[in-house]
Motif scaffolding. Structure first.
Motif, PDB file in Angstrom:
ATOM      1  N   TRP A  18       0.844  -1.200   0.000  1.00 44.44           N
ATOM      2  CA  TRP A  18       0.000   0.000   0.000  1.00 44.44           C
ATOM      3  C   TRP A  18       0.878   1.249   0.000  1.00 44.44           C
TER       4      TRP A  18
ATOM      5  N   ALA B  89       1.710   6.457  -9.909  1.00 44.33           N
ATOM      6  CA  ALA B  89       1.136   6.014 -11.189  1.00 44.33           C
ATOM      7  C   ALA B  89       1.634   6.865 -12.350  1.00 44.33           C
TER       8      ALA B  89
ATOM      9  N   LYS C  29       1.038   2.588 -14.298  1.00 41.66           N
ATOM     10  CA  LYS C  29       0.004   1.636 -13.870  1.00 41.66           C
ATOM     11  C   LYS C  29      -1.264   2.384 -13.473  1.00 41.66           C
ATOM     12  N   PRO C  30      -2.401   1.733 -13.574  1.00 43.63           N
ATOM     13  CA  PRO C  30      -3.611   2.322 -12.989  1.00 43.63           C
ATOM     14  C   PRO C  30      -3.502   2.347 -11.459  1.00 43.63           C
TER      15      PRO C  30
ATOM     16  N   LEU D  22      -5.408   1.751  -7.781  1.00 42.72           N
ATOM     17  CA  LEU D  22      -6.506   1.087  -7.084  1.00 42.72           C
ATOM     18  C   LEU D  22      -6.667   1.761  -5.728  1.00 42.72           C
TER      19      LEU D  22
ATOM     20  N   LEU E  40      -2.118  -7.778  -7.095  1.00 36.30           N
ATOM     21  CA  LEU E  40      -2.570  -6.392  -6.948  1.00 36.30           C
ATOM     22  C   LEU E  40      -1.375  -5.444  -6.871  1.00 36.30           C
ATOM     23  N   SER E  41      -0.372  -5.827  -6.085  1.00 38.49           N
ATOM     24  CA  SER E  41       0.784  -4.961  -5.893  1.00 38.49           C
ATOM     25  C   SER E  41       1.567  -4.757  -7.181  1.00 38.49           C
ATOM     26  N   SER E  42       1.583  -5.781  -8.035  1.00 40.80           N
ATOM     27  CA  SER E  42       2.359  -5.654  -9.276  1.00 40.80           C
ATOM     28  C   SER E  42       1.543  -5.019 -10.406  1.00 40.80           C
ATOM     29  N   SER E  43       0.236  -5.015 -10.281  1.00 34.67           N
ATOM     30  CA  SER E  43      -0.607  -4.523 -11.381  1.00 34.67           C
ATOM     31  C   SER E  43      -1.086  -3.089 -11.182  1.00 34.67           C
ATOM     32  N   PHE E  44      -1.171  -2.654  -9.933  1.00 35.32           N
ATOM     33  CA  PHE E  44      -1.733  -1.336  -9.624  1.00 35.32           C
ATOM     34  C   PHE E  44      -0.805  -0.586  -8.660  1.00 35.32           C
ATOM     35  N   GLU E  45      -1.007   0.706  -8.593  1.00 34.42           N
ATOM     36  CA  GLU E  45      -0.500   1.494  -7.467  1.00 34.42           C
ATOM     37  C   GLU E  45      -1.656   1.534  -6.473  1.00 34.42           C
ATOM     38  N   CYS E  46      -1.456   0.918  -5.329  1.00 32.66           N
ATOM     39  CA  CYS E  46      -2.571   0.684  -4.411  1.00 32.66           C
ATOM     40  C   CYS E  46      -2.546   1.635  -3.210  1.00 32.66           C
ATOM     41  N   ALA E  47      -3.713   2.060  -2.806  1.00 29.41           N
ATOM     42  CA  ALA E  47      -3.863   2.850  -1.582  1.00 29.41           C
ATOM     43  C   ALA E  47      -5.222   2.538  -0.981  1.00 29.41           C
TER      44      ALA E  47
ATOM     45  N   ALA F 185      -3.960   7.994 -13.596  1.00 34.56           N
ATOM     46  CA  ALA F 185      -2.993   8.667 -12.720  1.00 34.56           C
ATOM     47  C   ALA F 185      -3.476  10.036 -12.256  1.00 34.56           C
TER      48      ALA F 185
END
Lengths: 91, 298
Positions: free
Chosen positions: A59, A70, A75-76, A78, B12-19, B54
């Protein structure tokens, strides 16, 4: 017999140590009981410390940080929105 | 917890920037039974997963909790939708493609049809020389169920005779909603057992299926009447069914109407109009129930 004075001296030093004087609880009890000062001091009572790990996802600190990342990675983003906190057991 | 699922978390961690972010405090209820016996739980919580570009403009949104396989399948599709939008020549075309995608999905699901899927296909219009410097793929919104090419080599597994079909992650996205939800992807040990009809799964999907199920039955034995969900399935399966059949068409309709807006501007409307949870109401819509007929003490 020479050992007796040495043992007595050692026992006295332990009993007189500052940590012992401040904390009268023996360690075995502390497993089941919490020092009264912790409870009176506002610490969460047993069973109500609700912090939790927010899973295994990497996170970002917040959504703006994820958006900034991003722009560099392409990358998109989330964003997982939740009532409460993901790092709280009660969420 | 969904995000403790190792395979899913890694993907998820490799495909998106997560928050993650909190939209407000979660209501909690505490029952004091006396004698130091106290139970505590949350009440009326709900979640939304936003996929954005973005700049924070929404691409897709998922309301409520999902099973890991279904969650990944939806998010895999959102990656393709994102790529499809990014191939648009300008902002106006992107806005139009976004509105068209969500409007068509809303109409189809509301009519009881399986949602459309976005496919990644080689673009035959590009000359071979151009493919070296340009993305050689195009992204096509198409009917579900037609042939597709998956990334990895197939793995053949055997299903018990009469067992429901188990789909791979892409297959799950492409299968009719009710069929996929009822398929039982969180209970592979029951389905993948003895000789029977052979089905193929991708490697990634198989690894998702191998992990222990997160779902658990409702303690009381009651079930929610969700379309396409077997009565003996647990809460997470029923949440997934509600997400796909109830929330999803409403979310598509909301996004088709709003356009490609910032997710922050859509958060309150989605919670209020789709999840029936007004974030501006301090009692989250329960005020009448709490204080109207029964005198709870504030």
């Amino acid at each position: 017999m020479r050992l007796v004075p040495l043992l007595a001296l050692g026992l006295l030093s332990v009993l007189a140590s500052p940590s012992r004087a401040e904390d009268p609880y023996d360690t075995s009890k502390r497993v089941a009981e919490r020092p009264a000062r912790d409870v009176a001091g506002g610490a969460a009572p047993l069973g109500f410390d609700t912090r939790a790990e927010p899973g295994l996802v990497r996170w970002h600190a917040d959504a703006p940080a994820a958006l900034a990342a991003a722009k560099l990675s392409g990358k998109p983003v989330l964003v997982f929105q939740i009532l409460g906190r993901l790092d709280d057991e009660f969420c | 917890m969904l995000f403790s699922h190792r395979e899913l978390a890694s993907w998820l961690s490799s495909s998106f920037e997560c928050a993650w972010e909190s939209v407000r405090d979660v209501p909690k209820v505490t029952v004091d039974f006396g004698g130091g016996n106290v139970v505590r739980r949350t009440l009326h919580g709900n979640v939304v997963t936003w996929v954005t570009d973005a700049d924070g403009r929404v691409v897709e949104a998922l309301g409520g909790l999902y099973e890991p396989g279904a969650y990944r399948a939806r998010l895999e599709q959102s990656l393709l939708v994102s790529a499809m939008l990014s191939k648009c020549p300008d902002g106006a075309a992107r806005d139009a493609a976004f509105a068209d995608y969500h409007a068509r999905q809303a109409e189809r699901i509301a009519a009881g049809s399986a949602p459309l899927v976005v496919r990644k296909e080689m673009d035959p219009s590009l000359a071979l020389s151009k493919m070296r410097i340009e993305d050689p793929f195009k992204y096509v919104l198409s009917e579900p169920g037609s042939a597709y090419v998956h990334a990895g080599p197939p793995i053949t597994i055997r299903l018990a005779e009469g067992a429901p079909a188990v789909f791979g992650s892409k297959g799950l996205a492409e299968a009719p909603v009710r069929q996929s939800v009822a398929a039982g992807t969180d209970a592979p040990s029951q389905s993948i057992t003895t000789l029977g009809a052979a089905k193929t799964l991708t490697e990634r999907s198989e690894s998702l299926l191998r992990t222990p199920p997160l779902d658990r039955p409702r303690p009381s034995g009651d079930t929610i009447d969700a379309p396409g969900v077997r009565a003996d399935r647990g809460l997470l399966a029923q949440d997934t069914a509600a997400g796909e059949t109830v929330h999803r068409p409403a979310i598509h309709a909301l996004l088709a109407k709003s356009g490609r807006a910032a997710y922050t501007a859509l958060s309150k409307p989605l919670y209020r109009d789709v999840l029936h949870l007004d974030l501006d109401d301090p009692w989250l819509g329960l005020g009448g129930l709490l204080f109207g007929t029964y005198p709870f003490e504030k």
